[in-house]
Design an enzyme around this catalytic site. Structure first.
Site, PDB file in Angstrom:
ATOM      1  N   CYS A 277      53.381  28.446 109.243  1.00 38.50           N
ATOM      2  CA  CYS A 277      53.677  28.151 110.658  1.00 38.50           C
ATOM      3  C   CYS A 277      52.375  28.372 111.416  1.00 38.50           C
ATOM      4  O   CYS A 277      52.196  29.380 112.093  1.00 38.50           O
ATOM      5  CB  CYS A 277      54.795  29.031 111.173  1.00 38.50           C
ATOM      6  SG  CYS A 277      56.330  28.910 110.222  1.00 38.50           S
ATOM      7  N   ALA A 279      50.385  26.855 113.847  1.00 34.08           N
ATOM      8  CA  ALA A 279      49.965  26.689 115.241  1.00 34.08           C
ATOM      9  C   ALA A 279      49.983  28.034 115.980  1.00 34.08           C
ATOM     10  O   ALA A 279      50.843  28.876 115.701  1.00 34.08           O
ATOM     11  CB  ALA A 279      50.895  25.690 115.946  1.00 34.08           C
ATOM     12  N   PRO A 280      49.018  28.254 116.884  1.00 31.36           N
ATOM     13  CA  PRO A 280      47.974  27.327 117.349  1.00 31.36           C
ATOM     14  C   PRO A 280      46.717  27.296 116.487  1.00 31.36           C
ATOM     15  O   PRO A 280      45.751  26.618 116.826  1.00 31.36           O
ATOM     16  CB  PRO A 280      47.647  27.873 118.741  1.00 31.36           C
ATOM     17  CG  PRO A 280      47.846  29.340 118.601  1.00 31.36           C
ATOM     18  CD  PRO A 280      49.035  29.509 117.674  1.00 31.36           C
ATOM     19  N   LYS A 283      45.225  32.370 113.265  1.00 27.88           N
ATOM     20  CA  LYS A 283      45.184  33.032 111.955  1.00 27.88           C
ATOM     21  C   LYS A 283      44.595  32.100 110.903  1.00 27.88           C
ATOM     22  O   LYS A 283      43.910  32.540 109.974  1.00 27.88           O
ATOM     23  CB  LYS A 283      46.584  33.493 111.551  1.00 27.88           C
ATOM     24  CG  LYS A 283      47.189  34.545 112.480  1.00 27.88           C
ATOM     25  CD  LYS A 283      48.551  34.978 111.988  1.00 27.88           C
ATOM     26  CE  LYS A 283      49.237  35.882 113.000  1.00 27.88           C
ATOM     27  NZ  LYS A 283      49.587  35.183 114.265  1.00 27.88           N
ATOM     28  N   CYS A 492      55.967  38.702 115.851  1.00 33.30           N
ATOM     29  CA  CYS A 492      55.545  39.354 117.103  1.00 33.30           C
ATOM     30  C   CYS A 492      56.778  39.842 117.861  1.00 33.30           C
ATOM     31  O   CYS A 492      56.925  39.588 119.059  1.00 33.30           O
ATOM     32  CB  CYS A 492      54.705  38.416 117.957  1.00 33.30           C
ATOM     33  SG  CYS A 492      55.526  36.865 118.391  1.00 33.30           S
TER      34      CYS A 492
END
Length: 583
Positions: A277, A279-280, A283, A492
């Site tokens: 996953c 985006a953006p 990482k 998060c």
């Protein structure tokens, strides 16, 4: 490692040393003292997990930004010392306090200190009249608290007779309970604020003032146009420098736990890595830099525009090992029919041990973008010439509508699917055991992001849906990693159901998985135990001895980070379990 984390806590804790006027020096209404509102069942759940006092501190911390900005340096282009010198010059007027992180493994991180909360004198005490005011949306306010300006789309209401250049107070409209049991703002855009108790949500806005600034357009202008700068913030409750257009390609503004998550993956040169996953792309690019841009990183996201953003960021940072695809992470494992063409670009190449993306591909992105820009500058000129030639040929006719349509096409570009800079490659998934490492930074409830002024819409049911979604993604990740490989799972959110409960599910479902130590380790331990809900559902968390193998970042801790969670798994070999999960 605990000593290193304590040293980092002391460094960040020193950012609080400056003393400022207390909010209480001015009328309580014109202050910043928000209260986090939770669903009652959810509040009980979190209070049980963390303890009532600790959860109260966490709730308070979520309403405020971190006291510093965390910058990751692109060490393939520059050095932390060089960045500190450049930022010192750029932020000279702000007298920013800039320092380098001294934790091993985080030597590419630079901290820029902010300050706050500050008391703002809105002028109310001077003459007894309320200040002229601009009311903004909650999301706009959260951006302003992080250092942004107030732009037109975020403005909801404004005092009468506000003219360009006038000083205005900026307040926040936070969602309130509705008569239907839901939540809403309840203010029509363009509402006139009188500064009296008859204003919509007058009492609810008390303690929700985030600063003041100069109106960059009149009241009528704010609601007549659809874009532009509405208020230039000159005095803020929290001072955090803006890094917009600063050292592009050399630095990336990123939360500290996100940087730690990429480090925990421990990518090596030449490996094939999947960011599920992506985006953006923060990482993703961090992993590429750790690999010295040698190897292959497959970065997937189901949004066309977000995949484009990853392309752009990789090109900006000069990284060529990143291959972005449009793909739903729930379909990351390729399921091939016998009749399917084996030349499929996603699956077939994986069967031969994976492929390395042509290193010239991403390096050419900048040239492509420049070429498209040049073409657009000459588009109208070329089209006018073409129209002139067509008119000379009496056998053809071009209507004015066609001309206008073609002019728009030339001016705006050929469209996202036809433009070289807008192409996005789709994938049908990847073969099992085709990656050395997988990062699953899963979509979540985001209850750890800061500042966050509203959480009332989340319920026990909605959090359970997030957890189910994440387990399905993890099932895909397990199938894609080769034996001996690594999975890093992160979120998060402060929700144990999306964190510790996922770890419990993973370890109980896949016996060949085991938790692995993380380096660097600066976060706190995970939660041990279980929670039984009123409906009888029992949520299992970590067991004794496992808590020190994960990292949980508490937003109320001295590290002053967002709420975050990281777990690292080592993958053993068990074909039977993998076959069961795929079925």
């Amino acid at each position: 490692m605990k000593k290193k984390a304590w040293g980092l806590s002391k460094t960040i804790g020193s950012f609080f040393t400056k003393q400022h006027k207390l909010m209480e020096d001015f009328p309580e209404r014109y202050s910043y003292n928000p209260t986090q509102r939770w669903n009652a069942e959810l509040e009980s759940y979190f209070s049980n997990a963390y303890g009532p006092q600790n959860f109260s501190r966490i709730s308070k911390a979520l309403t405020r930004p971190s006291c510093y900005s965390c910058i990751r340096v692109n060490t393939l282009k520059t050095t932390p010392d060089a960045v500190i010198d450049k930022l010192t010059a750029v932020l000279k007027e702000n007298r920013a306090d800039i320092s380098k992180c001294d934790v091993a493994g985080l030597d590419n991180v630079v901290f820029v200190r902010g300050s706050g909360p500050h008391a703002i004198n809105y002028g109310y005490a001077a003459d007894g009249k309320p200040p002229k005011e601009v009311l903004v949306s909650r999301k706009c306010a959260e951006a302003v608290l992080r250092g942004a300006q107030v732009y037109v789309p975020g403005v909801l209401a404004c005092s009468a007779h506000v003219e360009k250049g006038e000083l205005v107070a900026v307040s926040v409209s936070v969602e309130q309970p509705g008569v239907d049991g839901g939540w809403g703002v309840g203010i029509t855009r363009g509402t006139v604020l009188q500064g009296s108790q008859t204003d919509p949500y007058h009492l609810e806005r008390s303690g929700l003032y985030i600063g003041q600034g100069r109106a960059m357009m009149s009241r009528s202008g704010m609601f007549r146009v659809t874009e532009g700068l509405a208020v230039d913030m000159s005095d803020r409750v929290f001072h955090l420098p803006s890094f917009r257009d600063v050292l592009e390609g050399q630095i990336f503004l990123q939360n500290l736990p996100s940087i730690v998550a990429a480090r925990a993956l421990d990518p090596q040169k030449g490996e094939r890595i999947l960011d599920m996953c992506a985006a953006p792309g923060g990482k993703t690019t961090a992993i590429a830099i750790l690999m010295k841009d040698e190897g292959e990183i497959v970065a997937v996201d189901r949004s066309h525009n977000k995949v484009q953003g990853i392309h752009k960021l990789a090109a900006e940072m000069g990284l060529s090992c990143i291959t972005p695809y449009k793909l739903d992470a729930l379909k990351a494992v390729c399921v091939r029919n016998e009749s399917e063409d084996l030349s499929d670009p996603s699956c077939a190449k994986d069967n031969h041990g994976g492929h390395i993306q042509d290193s010239k591909f991403m390096k050419s992105e900048v040239e492509k973008i420049e070429s498209i820009t040049f073409e657009r500058l000459n588009a109208e000129k070329d089209f006018k010439k073409a129209v002139s030639n067509e008119k000379a040929n009496e056998s053809s006719y071009i209507s004015k509508a066609d001309i206008r349509k073609e002019m728009r096409r030339k001016r705006n570009g050929p469209g996202r699917n036809q433009c070289l800079a807008g192409k996005v490659e789709k994938s049908k998934g990847f073969a099992p055991s085709s990656f050395d490492r997988v990062l699953l930074d899963a979509p979540c409830s985001a209850l750890g992001l800061r500042p966050r002024l509203f959480t009332g819409e989340e319920t026990i049911e909605s959090l359970r849906k997030h957890a189910i979604y994440q387990r399905r993604m993890f099932d895909q990740a397990v199938q894609l990693v080769r034996p001996g490989g690594v999975i890093v799972y992160s979120t998060c959110t402060i929700n144990p159901g999306e964190n510790e409960a996922l770890v419990r599910y993973a370890l109980d479902t896949y016996k060949f998985l085991s938790l692995a130590p993380q380096h660097p380790r600066i976060g706190g331990p995970g939660l041990v135990g279980r929670f039984e809900f009123p409906d009888g559902y029992a949520e299992e968390w970590l067991r004794p001895g496992e808590e020190e193998l994960v990292q949980r970042f508490d937003p109320s801790s001295p590290l002053d980070t967002i709420g975050f969670f990281i777990a690292k798994f080592v993958v053993g070999s068990n074909e039977a379990d993998l076959q069961n999960s795929s079925s």
